[in-house]
Design an enzyme around this catalytic site. Structure first.
Site, PDB file in Angstrom:
ATOM      1  N   ASP A  91      34.618  87.770 -28.493  1.00  0.00           N
ATOM      2  CA  ASP A  91      35.612  87.887 -27.437  1.00  0.00           C
ATOM      3  C   ASP A  91      35.360  89.235 -26.752  1.00  0.00           C
ATOM      4  O   ASP A  91      34.527  90.038 -27.196  1.00  0.00           O
ATOM      5  CB  ASP A  91      37.036  87.750 -27.977  1.00  0.00           C
ATOM      6  CG  ASP A  91      38.017  87.364 -26.876  1.00  0.00           C
ATOM      7  OD1 ASP A  91      37.704  87.573 -25.688  1.00  0.00           O
ATOM      8  OD2 ASP A  91      39.111  86.873 -27.193  1.00  0.00           O
TER       9      ASP A  91
HETATM   10  C1  BGC Z   1      40.401  86.293 -24.151  1.00  0.00           C
HETATM   11  C2  BGC Z   1      39.487  85.090 -24.144  1.00  0.00           C
HETATM   12  C3  BGC Z   1      38.768  84.975 -22.828  1.00  0.00           C
HETATM   13  C4  BGC Z   1      38.036  86.272 -22.570  1.00  0.00           C
HETATM   14  C5  BGC Z   1      37.203  86.252 -21.310  1.00  0.00           C
HETATM   15  C6  BGC Z   1      39.715  87.547 -23.652  1.00  0.00           C
HETATM   16  O1  BGC Z   1      40.619  88.579 -23.455  1.00  0.00           O
HETATM   17  O2  BGC Z   1      40.885  86.500 -25.453  1.00  0.00           O
HETATM   18  O3  BGC Z   1      40.222  83.925 -24.425  1.00  0.00           O
HETATM   19  O4  BGC Z   1      37.886  83.895 -22.857  1.00  0.00           O
HETATM   20  O5  BGC Z   1      38.995  87.312 -22.478  1.00  0.00           O
HETATM   21  O6  BGC Z   1      37.965  86.309 -20.190  1.00  0.00           O
END
Ligand code: BGC
Length: 739
Positions: free
Chosen positions: A295
């Protein structure tokens, strides 16, 4: 002479490289000619904000920055951004052109996007209800349609990696990502999540393009101990396997190509750094062989939040050793340097790097990026169409849950309505978060071609029959006075209350009770003695117990999307008969949130009589404008063997005056288990359409391996002889599993 040899060598080498690229689909040959820098670049994902002119999400390319980045750092993937189709088209074409035509190996980029409820980062995209609401439809066919439109509106601009669906099973409504999930039941999350995956990854209409889904966030994210986003989870391994793992298992069966890791910690270990969770469990035991992406900025989090590494280099080692293939670095380049140093120090091996790069190249190959790296104008005809909007309306109508109705809905069209509350005249409250912006775009940036609830009610009930109150909350005596004045001309008060959109940690709260100033608005409306209809626009069930008792009707709309207002108006007017059911339990009190399939407690045996109510509205609850009657529950036998099956059937009759759709929910209770069993578990669900007076017999085939077995703490499924109770509606029958 040396020069000639060198020249000949370079010439032959470049011929070889070119041949490799021409045959581009041969991943191993490509890997064999890549430099270390090129390999690490493929493992790095950057945010578009690093290559846009003002560092914003709008897509104006800073060409020099980008060329430098791709040539020096060899970045293989980007994410994020929000803009119009035209801007997306030009931007992606430009960056792919540089990647393909101006780099040594010409490897195309793979671009990731969070299109989590439709093409929500494209200005003209069709916005669907968020997953929690989609789950309330309990309708896989609907989900397939929604996923297909999402793919059709995503792929033409060269976006081939969708960070969706969320497969976390939501066990606490305090968690601010509750609305991103398919609710609290693992089977519902598994069935609906895998329906999304299969549909995203197989859409012939976007050929020759393809879209990869991403199962996120592995694992244990959705039950944070303190309710705050990314706060630690403590989940016993058996519960992890029984409650949280099934949606991921099902996603792997469905062929999901990629997976994103949970940013939080589970049982004392940041998941990103856990060799046990990512390698032993995910790769070896569950057999996931696709790309694992972190993530966002989670190597940084290991240092700054989890403190299990003293610095980012150490954290990088943990993450790669755990099994991560790609780092969502976003805006930092230190990862690349750290990997190089770790390799030269012998702490990481080239085999580890090659394994990850091979998976990433393989993904690019499977998505057809080598052959079709550029966006396609041809496919743009299928975006933002009336047909797509119809799917959005259908999705909203089928996912709005009627929770209470005391002889008020459908509304009499001759009555005058007053619409008030924070959602009365707001598009932002309908589209919700992750719509054109992470937090939901500001009101002024919302689409022109959509209606607010006030506008949709005007077009449905007649302009002269609908009034708008500007009072959104009661913050002062003056607000109350104004609101009461507004109510004077109305026969019915419709209050759209709930939560302003929020994402991730921005939605952390300390109290699940709805804001006092909104509760006061409801109280003031009830005190007028006029009928009050509550429309809940919220991402999680905010406690409204006292007020719910005083209003005539309650609708849970969640964040219903671009056609949400029309869908609510259609339900209020009776044009649409509501058919959704709660995919979560609506709590009675802020201090007591409990899922339907909880384990038994003393409460059940010593508390006599049992409290009349554990939830304000239970899991599975959802009213219709007609009534359904269940009768004649039957089982083909009272005994089942491990390899046999039992056929269950029940009759459902539409006993009301209009056509309606019922959600049939089949549960099984295990009487005795070597591991304590939940009070009951959902095993099968189905939607049944019935005309007035029509009766149908529906069936459920019980298969012991699928419906009676449960996992132990090692994730191994066991099947235990004993008695089981089959439950549907208020009917039940016992049967036994014999050896
Ligand atoms: C979130 C993810 C997301 C990623 C990219 C993160 O803060 O937890 O679910 O895919 O950002 O935007």
């Amino acid at each position: 002479m040396h020069k000639i040899v060198l020249f000949a060598f370079i010439f032959c080498y470049s011929l070889q490289v070119n041949a490799v690229i021409k045959s581009s689909t041969n991943v191993d040959s490509l890997l064999s000619v890549m430099t270390l820098d090129e390999k690490i670049g493929q493992m790095t994902q950057m945010c578009f904000s690093t290559i846009t002119l003002d560092g914003s999400k709008s897509l104006d390319l800073n060409v020099d920055n980008f060329k430098q980045l791709i040539k020096q750092q060899h970045i293989g993937s980007f994410l994020s951004g929000s803009d119009s189709y035209a801007k997306w088209f030009d931007f992606v074409t430009a960056i792919q052109k540089v990647a393909v035509e101006e780099t040594r190996l010409g490897i195309p980029l793979i671009i990731g996007i969070d299109h989590v409820h439709g093409a929500n980062y494209i200005n003209e995209g069709t916005i669907f209800p968020h997953n929690l609401m989609m789950a309330c439809s309990f309708d896989k066919t609907l989900i397939e349609k929604v996923a297909k439109v999402t793919a059709i509106e995503t792929a033409p601009v060269g976006l081939s990696w969708n960070f969706s669906p969320v497969l976390d099973v939501a066990r606490t409504p305090y968690w601010p990502r509750f609305y991103e999930t398919f609710g609290e039941d693992s089977r519902v999350c598994a069935e609906l999540g895998s329906a999304y995956i299969k549909a995203y990854q197989y859409v012939p209409e976007i050929a020759p393009y393809k879209l990869s889904a991403c199962a996120k966030h592995f694992i244990g994210y959705s039950d944070p101990k303190y309710g705050y986003d990314r706060s630690p989870s403590e989940i016993p391994m058996q519960t992890l396997h029984e409650v949280f793992m099934p949606p991921f298992r099902k996603a792997f069966e469905a062929g999901v190509k990629t997976l994103m890791v949970n940013s939080g910690e589970l049982n004392g270990e940041p998941v990103h750094g856990s060799k046990f969770l990512l390698d032993t469990l995910l790769r070896r035991q569950l057999g996931f062989n696709g790309v694992i992406v972190t993530d966002i900025k989670d190597i940084e989090r290991i240092v700054k939040m989890h403190h299990t590494a003293a610095n980012e280099k150490e954290a990088t080692l943990q993450v790669i050793n755990a099994g991560v293939d790609m780092y969502m670095a976003c805006n930092s380049y230190t990862f690349i340097q750290h990997v190089k140093e770790l390799l030269s120090e012998g702490k990481l091996s080239m085999a580890q790097i090659d394994a990850s790069v091979r998976r990433i190249l393989q993904l690019k190959k499977e998505l057809g990026l080598f052959e079709n790296p550029y966006p396609s104008k041809k496919l743009l005809d299928a975006v933002n169409t009336t047909e797509n909007r119809k799917v959005a309306l259908e999705a909203a109508e089928k996912s709005i849950v009627l929770l209470k109705n005391e002889d008020i809905l459908p509304l009499d069209k001759s009555k005058k309505l007053l619409i008030a509350g924070i959602g009365a005249n707001s598009k932002r409250m309908l589209n919700g978060p992750w719509s054109f912006d992470w937090l939901g775009a500001a009101e002024a940036q919302q689409p022109q071609n959509m209606l607010t609830l006030f506008e949709a009610c005007k077009s449905t009930f007649g302009t002269n029959n609908v009034l708008l109150s500007k009072t959104e909350r009661i913050l002062s005596p003056a607000d109350k006075k104004q609101f009461l004045k507004d109510t004077r001309k109305a026969d019915v008060i419709v209050l759209a209350v709930g939560e302003q959109p929020y994402s991730e940690f921005m939605g952390n709260i300390n109290d699940l009770t709805l804001d006092a100033d909104q509760l006061e608005l409801i109280d003031a409306a009830i005190a007028t003695k006029k009928p009050v209809v509550l429309v809940l626009m919220e991402g999680r069930p905010r406690v409204i117990t006292k007020q719910a008792a005083g209003v005539k009707a309650v609708l849970f709309a969640g964040y219903p999307g671009i056609e949400g207002a029309q869908a609510i108006a259609n339900i209020l007017s009776g044009k649409t008969n509501p058919s959704a059911s709660l995919a979560f339990s609506y709590p009675l009190a802020a201090g007591h949130t409990i899922p339907y399939n909880h384990k038994p407690s003393e409460f059940n045996i010593y508390w006599k009589p049992e409290p009349a109510q554990k939830w304000l509205y239970p899991f599975g609850h959802g009213l219709s404008y007609t009534q359904f009657e269940y009768s004649d529950l039957q089982l083909s036998d009272t005994i089942i063997t491990p390899n046999g099956t039992l056929k269950a059937s029940v009759k459902i009759k539409n006993a009301g005056k209009i056509r309606g759709t019922e959600t049939a929910l089949w549960y099984i209770k295990d009487e005795v288990g070597s591991i304590s069993r939940p009070v009951k578990s959902l095993k099968f669900f189905e939607k049944i359409d019935l005309n007035s007076g029509e009766e149908k017999t529906i069936h459920f085939e019980i298969n012991p391996q699928q419906h009676l077995a449960f996992p132990d703490k090692a994730g191994l499924y066991r099947l235990e002889p004993g008695r089981y109770q089959l439950i549907i509606d208020n009917k039940s029958l016992w049967f036994s599993l014999n050896n």
